[in-house]
Design an enzyme around this catalytic site. Structure first.
Site, short mmCIF file in Angstrom:
data_model
loop_
_atom_site.label_atom_id
_atom_site.label_comp_id
_atom_site.label_asym_id
_atom_site.label_seq_id
_atom_site.Cartn_x
_atom_site.Cartn_y
_atom_site.Cartn_z
N GLY A 65 0.84 -1.20 0.00
CA GLY A 65 0.00 0.00 0.00
C GLY A 65 0.87 1.24 0.00
O GLY A 65 2.05 1.18 0.33
N CYS A 92 5.07 -6.35 1.76
CA CYS A 92 5.47 -4.94 1.86
C CYS A 92 4.70 -4.24 2.98
O CYS A 92 4.92 -4.52 4.15
CB CYS A 92 5.29 -4.26 0.50
SG CYS A 92 6.16 -2.69 0.40
N TYR A 93 3.77 -3.36 2.64
CA TYR A 93 2.98 -2.69 3.69
C TYR A 93 2.30 -3.75 4.57
O TYR A 93 2.23 -3.60 5.79
CB TYR A 93 1.91 -1.81 3.04
CG TYR A 93 1.07 -1.02 4.03
CD1 TYR A 93 1.43 0.26 4.40
CD2 TYR A 93 -0.09 -1.57 4.60
CE1 TYR A 93 0.67 0.98 5.31
CE2 TYR A 93 -0.85 -0.86 5.50
CZ TYR A 93 -0.47 0.42 5.86
OH TYR A 93 -1.22 1.13 6.76
N HIS A 187 8.18 -7.85 -3.32
CA HIS A 187 6.90 -8.17 -3.97
C HIS A 187 6.98 -9.45 -4.79
O HIS A 187 7.48 -9.43 -5.91
CB HIS A 187 6.49 -7.02 -4.90
CG HIS A 187 6.08 -5.79 -4.16
ND1 HIS A 187 4.79 -5.53 -3.79
CD2 HIS A 187 6.82 -4.76 -3.67
CE1 HIS A 187 4.73 -4.40 -3.12
NE2 HIS A 187 5.95 -3.91 -3.03
N GLU A 189 4.63 -10.85 -6.31
CA GLU A 189 3.70 -10.76 -7.45
C GLU A 189 4.33 -10.05 -8.65
O GLU A 189 3.85 -10.18 -9.78
CB GLU A 189 2.40 -10.07 -7.04
CG GLU A 189 2.48 -8.57 -6.76
CD GLU A 189 3.00 -8.20 -5.37
OE1 GLU A 189 3.71 -9.02 -4.77
OE2 GLU A 189 2.73 -7.08 -4.92
N ASP A 245 -17.43 -8.33 -23.03
CA ASP A 245 -18.09 -8.77 -21.80
C ASP A 245 -19.54 -9.21 -22.04
O ASP A 245 -19.94 -10.29 -21.62
CB ASP A 245 -18.04 -7.68 -20.73
CG ASP A 245 -16.61 -7.22 -20.46
OD1 ASP A 245 -15.68 -8.00 -20.76
OD2 ASP A 245 -16.41 -6.10 -19.97
N LYS A 388 -10.35 -9.24 -17.06
CA LYS A 388 -10.59 -9.14 -18.50
C LYS A 388 -10.01 -10.33 -19.29
O LYS A 388 -10.68 -10.91 -20.13
CB LYS A 388 -9.99 -7.84 -19.03
CG LYS A 388 -10.43 -7.49 -20.42
CD LYS A 388 -11.78 -6.85 -20.39
CE LYS A 388 -12.32 -6.48 -21.74
NZ LYS A 388 -13.62 -5.82 -21.61
#
Ligand code: XMP
Length: 551
Positions: A65, A92-93, A187, A189, A245, A388
């Site tokens: 964050g 992290c945060y 991180h 990710e 969509d 998506k």
């Protein structure tokens, strides 16, 4: 409605990378959900209520964050999370918040690291054991990682040990293995953390025991059964726009309830050339239920007459759309449900999350906004947990045409916001012709090695068509006349702007670099073939500061 699949809950503290954590986990077959901190209690209440016997919550990840945990208004970790008896990983945060929440210490600006770094894993933790990129002379495992922090943990909480350190940050990873609480300053990710996927897999699989059975095929099969069950014999109304969509929702509903589906497609007259026919060709007579096209071009042009302001145009179009849709919907008196193509990014808000009531909101730019209340229909949002690219995967799974699945986004107000100023039939028609030429050339021209060597695009795009190597491409009608020569005559005609961008989330975008020959071909074909156009200009602005659309 909640997916009844074991999952990892990600709590979003506002990092740009939160959705990436969710994707990385899903890619490996573990289902993940995201909630903002504001919606957390409600989310957990729902999880508990719905999963009492099934134990669906397998683990929690606290995201990074932008705040400092020492800031006055910074979100803290809700202490009750530690009593849920599920493993927790703070990133992290998230790690700093765990440290602070459980009696450790965090110092502001103690060591700043932004970008690539190397950490040494130690202490044989369950999270990092045997995961490494290389070893140093002393035989320690080292990891290439991505760091982005100003504050650091300076004291581990009681019961925790240090499991990773970098040269600038001694406490780059912490663990309380008895309680299965972990923290990483880097991180996992981010793609620069080479072993990141493996670390997240280790957390989900080994530490949380989360099954990795989530596939699009399974999602599709379960969703079809679920829709059948909740809809029963009722009828469902869907506003079909021809975008990815709503098309995927149409196909999914067709598989689930066939004849009970009613699709309404409003041809506003502001679509690309042949778009309406193409959408009807794909859906009409090919789904079990009704597909009704409403030709409303005349009224749209009438109402847009004399209107110059973009926001006013949007309002008029949105309002008209609702009016027409509502009128048509009333003709089907036995309809109970309204289906929408809401997707995950529409409902995740870092402050809100998916269960704070925002699920009930309808996409603000969605054309059927506001309808459920007025029509008193129940809302069906079958793809609202998908990102998506997952919606695209689902489309492929359901056998939808590739040209629908991989098409560029098209704004709800259509060409009205690509004709600058007042919209007229003549201008829209010129724009449609120019746009058709542009898109056809991009769909025809292949990216070659030279384009990569010249720095125009990346290697992955070699062999693809330029249309597929870019995120959005379109023409804009400029209400300005310039002089030209056509044949022996002097002309005085309109300008067409060309906008082609690369983007992943459409929040930021870069003007695409195309080979000059292709640009030249686009320009000369438009000027030669489209009447009343004297000039083609290329937009090379990035977003920000420019937006993608011109209005
Ligand atoms: P901007 O112009 O904001 O565009 O950089 C970002 C993305 O949003 C699309 N866009 C819209 N879509 N209604 C929509 O449904 C709108 O009013 C609208 N305005 C922009 C745009 O095409 C791009 O993909």
């Amino acid at each position: 409605m909640m997916e009844k699949i074991p999952f990892i809950l990600i709590i979003d503290y506002g990092s740009q990378l939160t959705q990436l954590i969710a994707r990385r986990i899903r890619e490996q077959g573990f289902f993940s959900r995201v909630t903002g901190i504001m919606g957390l209690k409600k989310e957990l209440y729902e999880i508990r209520k719905q999963s009492e016997q099934e134990n669906l919550l397998m683990g929690i990840i606290l995201s990074g964050g932008p705040d400092s945990v020492e800031g006055q208004n910074s979100p803290a970790v809700d202490k009750f999370l530690f009593d849920l008896r599920v493993p927790i990983l703070g990133i992290c945060y998230g790690m700093q918040a765990i440290a602070k929440g459980l009696g450790g210490a965090v110092e502001l600006g103690r060591s700043r690291e932004f970008g690539k770094s190397v950490v040494r894993a130690h202490g044989k933790s369950k999270l990092l054991d045997n995961i490494q990129d290389f070893t140093n002379d002393a035989g320690h495992g080292l990891l290439d990682v991505w760091m982005s922090h100003g504050d650091s943990v300076t004291k581990v909480p009681p019961g925790f040990k240090i499991i990773a350190s970098s040269s600038d940050c001694e406490i780059a990873g912490i663990a309380d293995e008895n309680n299965h609480f972990y923290g990483l300053q880097f991180h996992p990710e981010a793609s620069h953390t080479k072993q990141g996927k493996k670390i997240l897999e280790r957390f989900c699989k080994t530490i949380c025991n989360c099954p990795s059975e989530w596939t699009m095929k399974k999602f599709s099969e379960n969703k079809i059964l679920e829709i059948k069950k909740i809809v029963g014999q009722d009828k469902v109304l869907l506003g079909l726009s021809g975008g990815v969509d709503s098309s995927v929702v149409a196909k999914l509903l067709d598989e689930a309830i066939g004849k009970q589906l009613i699709c309404i497609f409003v041809d506003t007259g502001l679509l690309r050339r042949n778009e309406a026919a193409a959408v009807m060709e794909i859906f009409e007579n090919r789904v079990g239920g009704v597909v009704k096209k409403i030709n409303a071009g005349k009224i749209f042009f009438e109402k847009l007459k004399g209107v110059f302001d973009p926001e006013e145009k949007r309002k008029i179009i949105g309002g008209l759309f609702i009016e027409i849709f509502e009128r048509e919907a009333k003709k089907f008196s036995d309809v109970v449900w309204l289906a929408q193509g809401t997707i995950y990014p529409d409902i995740i808000e870092s402050a809100g999350g998916e269960n704070d009531g925002s699920t009930k909101k309808i996409k603000s730019h969605h054309n059927v906004g506001g309808l459920p209340d007025r029509l008193a229909l129940k809302l069906l949002e079958p793809i609202k947990v998908l990102f998506k690219d997952e919606v695209r995967q689902l489309g492929l799974e359901l056998g939808l045409e590739r040209n629908i699945i991989f098409r560029h986004p098209f704004p709800g107000p259509g060409l009205a916001i690509r004709v600058l100023g007042e919209v007229t039939f003549e201008k829209v028609s010129i724009l449609q012709s120019a746009d058709e030429i542009l898109l056809n050339l991009l769909k025809k021209t292949t990216v070659v090695e030279r384009d990569v060597l010249e720095g125009l695009t990346v290697e992955e795009n070699i062999g693809k068509k330029w249309y597929d190597a870019t995120a959005q491409a379109f023409s804009v009608f400029l209400p300005l006349k310039t002089v030209g020569v056509k044949g022996d005559d002097r002309s005085y005609d309109w300008i067409i702007g060309i906008r082609i961008v690369n983007s992943t989330d459409f929040m930021t975008a870069n003007a695409s670099r195309l080979p000059y020959e292709l640009l030249e071909q686009i320009s000369s074909e438009i000027i030669n073939k489209v009447q009343n156009v004297s000039r083609v200009v290329l937009d090379i602005s990035n977003k920000p500061p420019a937006t993608i659309e011109w209005e």
